[in-house]
Design a protein around this motif. Structure first.
Motif, PDB file in Angstrom:
ATOM      1  N   LEU A 126       8.250  22.299  -4.815  1.00  0.00           N
ATOM      2  CA  LEU A 126       8.294  21.824  -3.397  1.00  0.00           C
ATOM      3  C   LEU A 126       6.416  21.664  -3.713  1.00  0.00           C
ATOM      4  O   LEU A 126       6.229  22.329  -4.543  1.00  0.00           O
ATOM      5  N   ASP A 127       6.571  20.973  -3.264  1.00  0.00           N
ATOM      6  CA  ASP A 127       4.503  20.677  -3.396  1.00  0.00           C
ATOM      7  C   ASP A 127       4.544  21.128  -1.963  1.00  0.00           C
ATOM      8  O   ASP A 127       3.994  20.129  -1.324  1.00  0.00           O
ATOM      9  N   PRO A 128       3.362  22.248  -1.188  1.00  0.00           N
ATOM     10  CA  PRO A 128       2.624  23.339  -2.256  1.00  0.00           C
ATOM     11  C   PRO A 128       3.944  23.475  -1.922  1.00  0.00           C
ATOM     12  O   PRO A 128       5.443  24.611  -1.444  1.00  0.00           O
ATOM     13  N   GLY A 129       3.794  24.528  -3.402  1.00  0.00           N
ATOM     14  CA  GLY A 129       4.888  25.409  -3.713  1.00  0.00           C
ATOM     15  C   GLY A 129       4.821  25.728  -5.287  1.00  0.00           C
ATOM     16  O   GLY A 129       3.590  25.689  -6.155  1.00  0.00           O
ATOM     17  N   ASN A 131       5.771  23.601  -7.561  1.00  0.00           N
ATOM     18  CA  ASN A 131       4.847  21.904  -7.925  1.00  0.00           C
ATOM     19  C   ASN A 131       5.564  21.484  -9.546  1.00  0.00           C
ATOM     20  O   ASN A 131       4.013  21.449 -10.404  1.00  0.00           O
ATOM     21  N   ALA A 205      12.011  17.895   2.676  1.00  0.00           N
ATOM     22  CA  ALA A 205      10.999  19.184   2.653  1.00  0.00           C
ATOM     23  C   ALA A 205      10.101  18.003   3.448  1.00  0.00           C
ATOM     24  O   ALA A 205       9.891  19.436   4.461  1.00  0.00           O
ATOM     25  N   LYS A 210       6.284  19.374   3.592  1.00  0.00           N
ATOM     26  CA  LYS A 210       6.421  19.510   2.303  1.00  0.00           C
ATOM     27  C   LYS A 210       6.444  18.413   1.310  1.00  0.00           C
ATOM     28  O   LYS A 210       7.708  17.652   1.429  1.00  0.00           O
ATOM     29  N   GLN A 211       6.147  18.100   0.496  1.00  0.00           N
ATOM     30  CA  GLN A 211       6.636  16.794  -0.857  1.00  0.00           C
ATOM     31  C   GLN A 211       7.829  17.636  -1.765  1.00  0.00           C
ATOM     32  O   GLN A 211       7.349  18.707  -2.822  1.00  0.00           O
TER      33      GLN A 211
END
Length: 346
Positions: A126-129, A131, A205, A210-211
């Motif tokens: 995930l982004d943020p995460g 990534n 997500a 998140k993305q």
């Protein structure tokens, strides 16, 4: 609110990963006189990626070939191989890397068609995460994966081929049904699923703002054949025309699925009512990128070459720690005689 979100993630992921097992078993019509009963094992529980098989079933392509086909779910690469070896299923949706390993343990399965020309192995984050967007990001990562999953071996081999240290990838054991909720809740940095899972993970997500990020290993040089139709040598020897008919009927289903994804989604839902048609359509779009290549545009869906099978076998021996003295010969992994004489072009 956190409890509600966690509960939502769990429910959605369970529906994606385990929810269709009962619905996914295709109803077996009464045996017609002269029809050959066959059981085909999927590699996993029924998902949108499996729509081509159900299209072939719904449109009567198997029936037209004199085959009474029952489709059953699997529980991963090892389970489909076990289903075929044990006789639970005569044919299965087997992947070449796992078969290479299984042949060292006396499996007698051979590939008769390859549907996934590109390997679908992916790492999701995930982004943020975490990534994860490039191979180097795998070093220092903790990856949630099913205990005993062979995909982690593929990922480590992939790292080694890129000059990375696979010991820097930590594996966190987690059941498939738990992985997506763990990713969504931050309890896992990353998970590994086939790339076709991306539409569902993207939706989950977004619910947390998140993305979803996916690292498809094939986009970074992983050249492996993956899933296709496999059967035991004894079944092939005793039923060559049955194998040939099954391959031909199945590939017609693949062709029709890519030609009309919306229709394919509707047809599959007759057998797996819990599936989301839109997600299935999106999965089919991804599936097409794995199955329709320069080779299959020229030679037909399901086509494969002995040279590329050998390259996949050699990759496993070199990078996955297989004992070369026990590894199967490339010719032990396949039989080219059952692809349609008239190619079924995508």
């Amino acid at each position: 609110m956190m409890f509600r979100k966690t509960k939502l993630f769990t429910v959605v992921a369970a529906a994606i990963v385990v929810g269709f097992t009962i619905l996914g078993q295709s109803p077996a019509p009464a045996q017609a006189q002269g029809m050959k009963d066959l059981t085909f094992s999927l590699d996993f529980i029924v998902l949108g990626r499996h729509s081509p098989w159900y299209v072939a079933l719904a449109k009567g392509y198997y029936k037209d070939e004199g085959l009474n086909v029952k489709i059953i779910p699997g529980k991963g690469s090892a389970s489909v191989i076990s289903n075929v070896e044990s006789g639970i299923a005569e044919l299965g949706f087997v992947d070449v890397p796992s078969l290479t390993l299984a042949r060292t343990n006396k499996s007698t399965i051979k590939m008769v068609a390859i549907n996934y020309q590109k390997a679908p192995y992916s790492v999701f984050s995930l982004d943020p995460g975490a990534n994860v967007t490039k191979p180097k990001d795998l070093e220092g990562l903790t990856l949630a994966s099913a205990p005993g999953s062979f995909v982690t071996n593929i990922i480590k081999a992939f790292m080694r081929s890129h000059g990375l240290d696979p010991s820097k990838l930590k594996i966190q054991g987690a059941a498939p049904s738990a992985q997506i909720p763990m990713l969504a809740s931050g309890k896992a940095q990353a998970i590994n699923f086939f790339i076709m899972t991306k539409p569902a993970i993207t939706r989950i997500a977004k619910r947390s703002g998140k993305q979803a990020r996916s690292l498809l290993l094939a986009d970074f040089g992983l050249k492996l054949y993956s899933n296709g139709i496999g059967a035991k040598e004894s079944f092939i020897k005793n039923n060559p025309e049955v194998v040939r008919k099954f391959v031909r009927a199945s590939l017609k289903g693949w062709k029709d699925t890519f030609a009309n994804p919306a229709e394919a989604a509707k047809l599959q839902k007759q057998y797996a009512k819990g599936l989301n048609e839109q997600i299935t359509i999106e999965e089919i779009a991804i599936l097409k990128k794995l199955a329709v290549t320069t080779d299959t545009k020229k030679n037909g869906l399901g086509w494969f070459s002995g040279e590329k099978i050998k390259a996949s076998r050699d990759y496993m021996v070199t990078n996955a720690g297989l004992d070369a003295s026990k590894a199967p010969k490339a010719t032990d992994l396949y039989d080219l005689r059952f692809l349609p004489k008239k190619p079924i072009l995508p």
